[in-house]
Design an enzyme around this catalytic site. Structure first.
Site, short mmCIF file in Angstrom:
data_model
loop_
_atom_site.label_atom_id
_atom_site.label_comp_id
_atom_site.label_asym_id
_atom_site.label_seq_id
_atom_site.Cartn_x
_atom_site.Cartn_y
_atom_site.Cartn_z
CG ASP A 33 -1.84 -1.15 1.31
OD1 ASP A 33 -2.16 -1.71 0.24
OD2 ASP A 33 -2.25 -1.51 2.43
N1 URA Z 1 -1.11 -5.98 3.91
C1 URA Z 1 -1.65 -4.75 3.90
O1 URA Z 1 -2.71 -4.52 4.48
N2 URA Z 1 -0.98 -3.77 3.27
C2 URA Z 1 0.20 -3.94 2.65
O2 URA Z 1 0.77 -3.01 2.09
C3 URA Z 1 0.76 -5.24 2.66
C4 URA Z 1 0.07 -6.23 3.30
#
Ligand code: URA
Length: 236
Positions: free
Chosen positions: A101
């Protein structure tokens, strides 16, 4: 691989220029002029461009330390692309193995070898991804144990029908844990903690398989052959 892709991987041509060369009958495969850019070629084929033998560049395998506020994409979106820190040729040919993310930091693998990334990301391979997680609600060691047991059994994420695969959680501090998962569902870590009534406030990927993050933020390096192969062995 497709002939136009082979040309891109073996010359400085971009895809459009490669297609133009093919249509202009500048390219032969095993002595025959080929004008269809989608023709499949293999490494042992003899591909000539204007009479000169081409050899496809080797695949690239890169480890990056993603800073917060960047997007795991080849191009800038609402946030700048992580690739702004990657000063190599032809970044458009590269893709990210298991996106993070925008607000997540840490270890990202980048390659142009689709088979390799598929081996790492498909859940049946059990390739471990280790995250350091800061939580909004502190947990006593007893409640952390309950959460760890729940994650080990699998938890139902909102809107999904299948439990998550067994995950291991180790408590570091009341607000902080280390979580190891073997899948990469959409926002998986955040949704796992939401499912047990907590909220992730920051997330950092420390490790994929046996590979630990060993460069500082915004930096990158090529993987060694041994590191590349460690993921292939993993898939066997
Ligand atoms: N899980 C998440 O919620 N976000 C990420 O960036 C990676 C794994």
């Amino acid at each position: 691989m497709r002939l136009d892709k082979f040309l891109c991987k073996s010359t400085a041509l971009c895809k459009q220029e490669a297609i133009q060369s093919i249509h202009a009958k500048d390219v032969t495969v095993n002595g025959v002029v080929v004008t269809d850019a989608s023709t499949q070629v293999h490494e042992n084929n003899t591909v000539l461009l204007n009479g000169e033998r081409l050899k496809a560049r080797d695949f690239r395998y890169i480890l990056m330390h993603k800073p917060a506020g960047t997007v795991c994409s080849n191009v800038d979106e609402v946030y700048p692309s992580l690739f702004r820190y990657l000063n190599v040729d032809k970044v458009s040919e590269l893709h990210i193995v298991g996106r993070l993310d925008v607000d997540t930091t840490g270890l990202v693998l980048v390659t142009d070898d689709g088979r390799w990334s598929f081996d790492i990301t498909r859940p049946s391979n059990g390739c471990q991804k280790v995250y350091r997680v800061q939580l909004s609600r502190p947990m006593s060691s007893e409640s952390a144990q309950v959460v760890a047991d729940t994650f080990l059994k699998g938890v139902l994420l909102q809107g999904e029908a299948k439990l998550t695969l067994p995950a291991t959680m180790e408590q570091i501090a009341p607000h902080e844990v280390r979580l190891t998962i073997t899948e990469g569902r959409f926002h998986q870590v955040k949704r796992m903690f939401a499912a047990v009534g907590n909220r992730v406030v920051s997330l950092h990927r420390e490790q994929i398989g046996n590979l630990r993050l060993d460069v500082v933020t915004e930096q990158w390096r090529y993987l060694t052959l041994k590191e590349v192969e460690s993921f292939r062995n993993h898939s066997n």
